[in-house]
Write an enzyme that holds these catalytic residues in place. Sequence first.
Site, PDB file in Angstrom:
ATOM      1  N   LYS A  53       0.842  -1.200   0.000  1.00 31.28           N
ATOM      2  CA  LYS A  53       0.000   0.000   0.000  1.00 31.28           C
ATOM      3  C   LYS A  53       0.878   1.251   0.000  1.00 31.28           C
ATOM      4  O   LYS A  53       2.090   1.173   0.216  1.00 31.28           O
ATOM      5  CB  LYS A  53      -0.913  -0.005   1.229  1.00 31.28           C
ATOM      6  CG  LYS A  53      -0.182  -0.025   2.566  1.00 31.28           C
ATOM      7  CD  LYS A  53      -1.133  -0.116   3.728  1.00 31.28           C
ATOM      8  CE  LYS A  53      -0.361  -0.115   5.049  1.00 31.28           C
ATOM      9  NZ  LYS A  53      -1.246  -0.134   6.224  1.00 31.28           N
ATOM     10  N   TYR A 274      16.322  29.946   9.293  1.00 29.65           N
ATOM     11  CA  TYR A 274      15.205  30.705   9.836  1.00 29.65           C
ATOM     12  C   TYR A 274      15.213  30.744  11.365  1.00 29.65           C
ATOM     13  O   TYR A 274      15.578  29.761  12.025  1.00 29.65           O
ATOM     14  CB  TYR A 274      13.882  30.086   9.372  1.00 29.65           C
ATOM     15  CG  TYR A 274      13.587  30.257   7.909  1.00 29.65           C
ATOM     16  CD1 TYR A 274      13.406  31.517   7.359  1.00 29.65           C
ATOM     17  CD2 TYR A 274      13.479  29.155   7.073  1.00 29.65           C
ATOM     18  CE1 TYR A 274      13.122  31.684   6.007  1.00 29.65           C
ATOM     19  CE2 TYR A 274      13.192  29.299   5.718  1.00 29.65           C
ATOM     20  CZ  TYR A 274      13.022  30.568   5.199  1.00 29.65           C
ATOM     21  OH  TYR A 274      12.747  30.726   3.861  1.00 29.65           O
TER      22      TYR A 274
END
Length: 392
Positions: A53, A274
């Site tokens: 899956k 950042y």
Amino acid sequence: MSGWLPFAPDASHAGADPRLAGARLTIDLSALAENYRLLVRQAAPAKVAGVVKADAYGLGIEPVARALWRAGCRTFFVALPEEGIALRAVLRDAEIFVLNGLFGPEAAPAYAAHRLMPVLGSQSDLSCWEAFGWDGDRPRPCAIHVDTGMNRLGLTADEAFAFAEENALTGALSPRLLMSHMACADDPRHPLNRQQLESFQAVKRAFGQTDSSLSNSAATFLGPAFAFDMVRPGIALYGGAPVNGRENPMLPVVTAEARIVQVRHARPGETVSYGAHAKLDRDTVIAIASAGYADGYHRAGSQAGVPLRGVVKQSACGVTHGRRVPVLGRITMDLTMFDVTDLGTAVAPGDWIELFGTNIAIDDAAAAAGTISYELLTSLGRRYHRTYVGGE
């Protein structure tokens, strides 16, 4: 060989042009096949299915399924009918189960047309598949999912007993498999493991000779009592550790690397990325790598200005020129900075840095971001150039 087609990578699997890609994945299909064979030995005499899956946990359902077929796998599990349809186009003769149930009466014809086996886990699933009618002169084949403690999908034990009794009289459906799912098998000492086993054994008795399956990757290593007729490993096939706190017996299957696009020098007192949370205390050589959280390299691995700081053992790291180097500052959308000061002048633009793979275990890389290998693999973006090796 029946059901097998030669594999040729296409654009949907290969990703970016390797000359233009900022990051690359190397997927070792021989290691995948060896992991399957190890699980076959571990689970014997039970059959081993392959869980493919989520695009085979992000690695590509087509090449992964073909490699597993060549290794001897004949039964596969997907989550969605669309995944089953894609897999049927690859493997004509495979047995394919769809874990997320039956998507209503309008979806039933597609399951039948593509020979997909729905895993029925609710009263509505049962009613819908029964109403869809027989397959020729036979009741519709299916799998029955019973919940034994997960509280996710599945009939309750009482519902399963009632169905078994009624179906024994009507023969409306042909259950090919009775299954449940383990919640805590990665912790062998958890008491829910024994509770789920005993609950499943009780339901199994009501289903007579129907094949049964309880074990995922982790439960495959809990011992023969958990194996029943079939085990359904997922993450272990792809190299993830099946059981917490134990040495991982699986081979690494995927290596993720990012291209270094710039090397720069910074002075003590300067900051990186950042938020300016990473403040330098020495002359620092910084390698900027072309991968970030848009590529599934999670920002949480920065440990800079995020709640996980101080919770996990250390920030993420990479490997280049044979040395581990730490992430420096916050991981950004497209770029990650690494402290390569201790490598001197060895690192240059165009070099590659491993994010996880043969040198950094995928479980370690995931833990550094406060997550698990399942999420790391299935988060891999489409900007990687994918190369498949081995498996022939």
